[in-house]
Design an enzyme around this catalytic site. Structure first.
Site, mmCIF file in Angstrom:
data_model
loop_
_atom_site.group_PDB
_atom_site.id
_atom_site.type_symbol
_atom_site.label_atom_id
_atom_site.label_comp_id
_atom_site.label_asym_id
_atom_site.label_seq_id
_atom_site.Cartn_x
_atom_site.Cartn_y
_atom_site.Cartn_z
ATOM 1 N N TRP A 255 -4.551 9.523 5.750
ATOM 2 C CA TRP A 255 -5.892 9.104 5.422
ATOM 3 C C TRP A 255 -6.362 7.969 5.815
ATOM 4 C CZ3 TRP A 255 -7.850 7.165 0.262
ATOM 5 C CH2 TRP A 255 -9.247 7.329 0.087
ATOM 6 N N ASP B 218 0.096 10.269 -3.612
ATOM 7 C CA ASP B 218 -1.320 10.347 -3.776
ATOM 8 C C ASP B 218 -1.770 11.853 -3.905
ATOM 9 O OD1 ASP B 218 -3.989 10.426 -3.016
ATOM 10 O OD2 ASP B 218 -3.964 9.500 -1.342
ATOM 11 N N LYS C 276 -12.443 16.428 -5.382
ATOM 12 C CA LYS C 276 -12.095 18.039 -4.877
ATOM 13 C C LYS C 276 -12.022 19.091 -5.849
ATOM 14 C CE LYS C 276 -10.571 15.033 -2.363
ATOM 15 N NZ LYS C 276 -10.820 13.712 -1.832
HETATM 16 N N1 PLA Z 1 -6.571 10.365 -1.068
HETATM 17 C C1 PLA Z 1 -6.678 11.099 -0.021
HETATM 18 C C2 PLA Z 1 -5.385 11.671 0.555
HETATM 19 C C3 PLA Z 1 -7.964 11.732 0.290
HETATM 20 O O1 PLA Z 1 -8.168 12.615 1.369
HETATM 21 C C4 PLA Z 1 -9.043 11.369 -0.364
HETATM 22 C C5 PLA Z 1 -10.462 11.454 -0.023
HETATM 23 C C6 PLA Z 1 -8.719 10.316 -1.317
HETATM 24 C C7 PLA Z 1 -7.444 9.810 -1.604
HETATM 25 C C8 PLA Z 1 -9.748 9.673 -2.203
HETATM 26 O O2 PLA Z 1 -10.779 10.389 -2.635
HETATM 27 P P1 PLA Z 1 -11.514 9.912 -4.048
HETATM 28 O O3 PLA Z 1 -11.655 8.447 -4.099
HETATM 29 O O4 PLA Z 1 -13.021 10.545 -3.803
HETATM 30 O O5 PLA Z 1 -10.786 10.452 -5.176
HETATM 31 N N2 PLA Z 1 -10.789 11.990 1.417
HETATM 32 C C9 PLA Z 1 -11.901 12.459 1.797
HETATM 33 C C10 PLA Z 1 -13.053 11.391 1.343
HETATM 34 C C11 PLA Z 1 -12.104 13.834 1.215
HETATM 35 C C12 PLA Z 1 -13.154 9.880 1.882
HETATM 36 O O6 PLA Z 1 -12.418 9.820 2.991
HETATM 37 O O7 PLA Z 1 -13.365 9.178 0.982
HETATM 38 C C13 PLA Z 1 -11.892 12.499 3.311
HETATM 39 O O8 PLA Z 1 -12.664 13.050 4.112
HETATM 40 O O9 PLA Z 1 -10.826 12.221 3.911
#
Ligand code: PLA
Length: 458
Positions: free
Chosen positions: A186, A267, A303
Site C-alpha cells: 500500500w 497491518d 472497510k
Molecule cells: N492499510 C492498508 C493495507 C490499507 O489498504 C489502508 C487503506 C489502510 C491501512 C488505512 O486505512 P484507514 O486509515 O482508513 O484505516 N487503503 C485504501 C485507502 C482503502 C487509502 O489509501 O487511504 C486504499 O485505497 O488503498
C-alpha cells in the site's frame, strides 16, 4: 498630510503578508512600496489602506503531487462523462455504486442518541470498551495474551494513524532499526515510515511471471535482514496484489521471523473483508501470537464496518509480559498526546456497541458477508466477461485467485492511463482496480476497457 508620512505609517505596520490599516485622514490613491502596492480608499471619513504583497514567505514551497490513491477520486469528481467509474480508492459501494452505511452502524448510532451520550474528551488511550472489544476481535476473547494482560491497546486514528503511532514507537525505542515492507505494498506505508524517520527496505512479494506470490524470494529477503528487523505484513487481503500466503506459507514465514529474532508488524485493514469471516482473516496474527512472538498490530474499521470517515482503529502491542505491556502502553500514550491529544469518540462507541451487543454483532457478521459476497460476485462476473470477450488466449484466471477488495490487473502505467483517458475508468497507476467500486452491470464495459488497454497500448 503628505503621502510620504502615510507611507511611513504603512511601512511600520505592514507585515510581508497583506494587511490593512485605517487612519483619520482624507486621502485617496495608489503608491508603490518596494514590490508592494498600497491602495487608499475613503469610507465614512476614514481612510483605509490595503497592502497587496506579491512575494510570499511560502515561495520556496513547491507544489506537491496529487496522492496516488486519494488524488484519483479528485480526478474522478472532475470528469463529466456518464460512463465514468471510480475504481481507485478501496471504498465499498452498492450495486447502484452508492456509498453504503451498514444497518448495524445506524442502530449503534441510534443507541447512542437514545442514551444521550456526551462528547467529553476520551482518555489518551481511547475508549476502554473499544480497546477491549478490538483486542478480542483481533486475537479471540480467550487468547492467553489477553487473559495474561500482555496486550497494550491504544485507540488510533484508523489504520493509518495506528501505523503512524507504531512507527513513532519504533523510531523512539529502536533507534536504527529497519522496517522491511513488501514489494509492492500500500503506497502510504512508505510515507508513514519516512515521516516517522524509520528506515525501510523491501522484501520480494509479487512475482509478475506467475502473477502470484514470490514465496522463495520473500523468505530469502526476510532471512537476509539483520536480526531485530521489523517485518511489515498484511494480515489478510494484501493491498495491492490481493495475493495472500497460504496457511502453510504463513507457518514458514512465522518460523523464519522467529528464528531471526525479527519483530512482526501486522497491518490488519481488512479483517472480515477477505473471506467474510472475522476469525479466518485474523488467523495469521493469531498464529504468530501463538508461537510466542511479540507482535505489533495496527487495526482499521474503515472497510469492515464502513467507518471510513470516523477514523477508528487501534494500535496493539502483544508483549511477552504484562509489565512490559503496561510500560509500552504508557509510551504509546506519551507519543499520542503531543500528536493529537486523544482520539475521537463517535466511531469508538459504534464499534464497542456493535461488538458488545450480541444481536448487533451477529447482524454485522451477516452484513460483512454480504459485502464480501458482492465483491466475490463482481470478481467472478469480471473474469467471465473478460475471458469470453478476449480471444487472444491470455490466461485471466489470476483475477479469481486474488482476494479482498482489489484486483491487481498487471496493466502498466500507460495502459492504466488509457483506462482513464479513453474509458473514464479511474484506477491507480500501478494497475490496481477496486472491485468494491464495481457493479455487475458495469463488468462488460470494464472488460472491454481492460482488453483494449492490454492489447492496444504498450
Ligand atoms: N492499510 C492498508 C493495507 C490499507 O489498504 C489502508 C487503506 C489502510 C491501512 C488505512 O486505512 P484507514 O486509515 O482508513 O484505516 N487503503 C485504501 C485507502 C482503502 C487509502 O489509501 O487511504 C486504499 O485505497 O488503498
Amino acid at each position: 498630510m503628505a503621502s510620504s508620512s502615510v507611507l511611513s505609517v504603512a511601512t511600520q505596520c505592514v507585515s510581508r503578508n497583506a494587511s490593512s490599516l485605517s487612519i483619520n485622514e482624507t486621502h485617496k490613491g495608489k503608491a508603490k512600496l518596494g514590490g508592494s502596492t498600497l491602495r487608499f480608499s475613503k469610507s465614512s471619513g476614514r481612510i483605509s489602506m490595503t497592502v497587496a504583497v506579491n512575494v510570499s514567505r511560502f515561495e520556496a514551497i513547491p507544489m506537491a503531487p496529487p496522492d496516488p490513491i486519494l488524488g484519483v477520486s479528485e480526478a474522478f469528481r472532475a470528469d463529466t462523462s456518464d460512463a465514468k467509474l471510480n475504481l481507485g480508492v478501496g471504498a465499498y459501494r452498492t450495486e447502484e455504486l452508492q456509498p453504503y452505511v451498514l444497518n448495524v452502524v445506524k442502530k449503534a448510532e441510534n443507541l447512542m442518541l437514545e442514551r444521550g451520550d456526551n462528547k467529553e474528551y476520551l482518555p489518551i488511550e481511547g475508549l476502554a470498551a473499544f480497546n477491549k472489544a478490538t483486542a478480542e476481535l483481533l486475537l479471540g476473547a480467550d487468547n492467553p495474551a489477553i487473559k495474561e494482560q500482555r496486550v497494550a491497546t491504544v485507540q488510533g486514528l484508523s489504520g493509518t494513524g495506528s501505523l503512524r503511532l507504531g512507527a513513532a514507537l519504533i523510531e523512539r525505542y529502536f533507534p536504527g532499526a529497519k522496517v522491511l515492507i513488501s514489494a509492492p505494498t500500500w503506497g502510504n506505508h512508505k510515507n508513514i515510515f519516512n515521516d516517522a524517520r524509520v528506515p525501510w527496505s523491501e522484501y520480494r512479494y509479487y512475482d509478475p511471471r506467475t502473477v502470484g506470490l514470490d514465496f522463495e524470494g520473500m523468505i530469502e529477503d526476510i532471512k537476509a535482514a539483520p536480526e531485530g528487523t521489523f517485518v511489515l505484513l498484511h494480515g489478510c487481503a494484501h493491498n495491492p496484489t490481493g495475493i495472500d500466503p497460504t496457511p502453510e506459507q504463513w507457518e514458514k514465514i512465522a518460523d523464519v521471523i522467529q528464528q531471526k529474532n525479527h519483530i512482526p508488524f501486522f497491518d490488519v485493514a481488512y479483517q472480515g473483508f477477505a473471506s467474510g469471516s472475522l476469525d479466518e482473516d485474523a488467523a495469521s496474527v493469531r498464529l504468530f501470537v501463538a508461537c510466542g512472538m511479540e507482535v505489533l498490530v495496527a487495526q482499521s474499521y474503515s472497510k469492515n464496518l464502513g467507518l471510513y470517515a470516523e477514523r477508528i482503529g487501534a494500535m496493539n502491542v502483544i508483549s511477552s509480559s504484562s509489565e512490559s505491556a503496561t510500560r509500552v502502553k504508557s509510551q504509546l500514550k506519551r507519543l499520542a498526546r503531543p500528536m493529537y491529544s486523544n482520539p475521537p469518540v463517535h466511531g469508538a462507541k459504534i464499534v464497542a456497541n456493535v461488538v458488545g451487543t450480541p444481536a448487533l454483532f451477529d447482524e454485522w457478521k451477516a452484513e460483512m458477508e454480504m459485502m464480501a459476497g458482492r465483491i466475490k460476485n463482481v470478481r467472478q462476473k469480471l473474469y467471465d466477461s473478460i475471458s469470453s470477450k478476449d480471444k487472444s488466449g491470455k490466461d485471466w484466471s489470476f483475477i479469481l485467485k486474488q482476494i479482498g477488495m482489489f484486483s491487481y490487473t498487471g496493466l502498466n502505467k500507460n495502459q492504466s492511463d488509457n483506462m482513464t483517458n479513453k474509458w473514464h475508468v479511474y484506477m491507480t497507476k500501478d494497475g490496481r482496480i477496486s472491485l468494491a467500486g464495481l457493479s455487475l452491470a458495469k463488468c462488460e464495459y470494464l472488460a472491454d476497457a481492460i482488453i483494449d488497454s492490454f492489447h492496444n497500448v504498450s
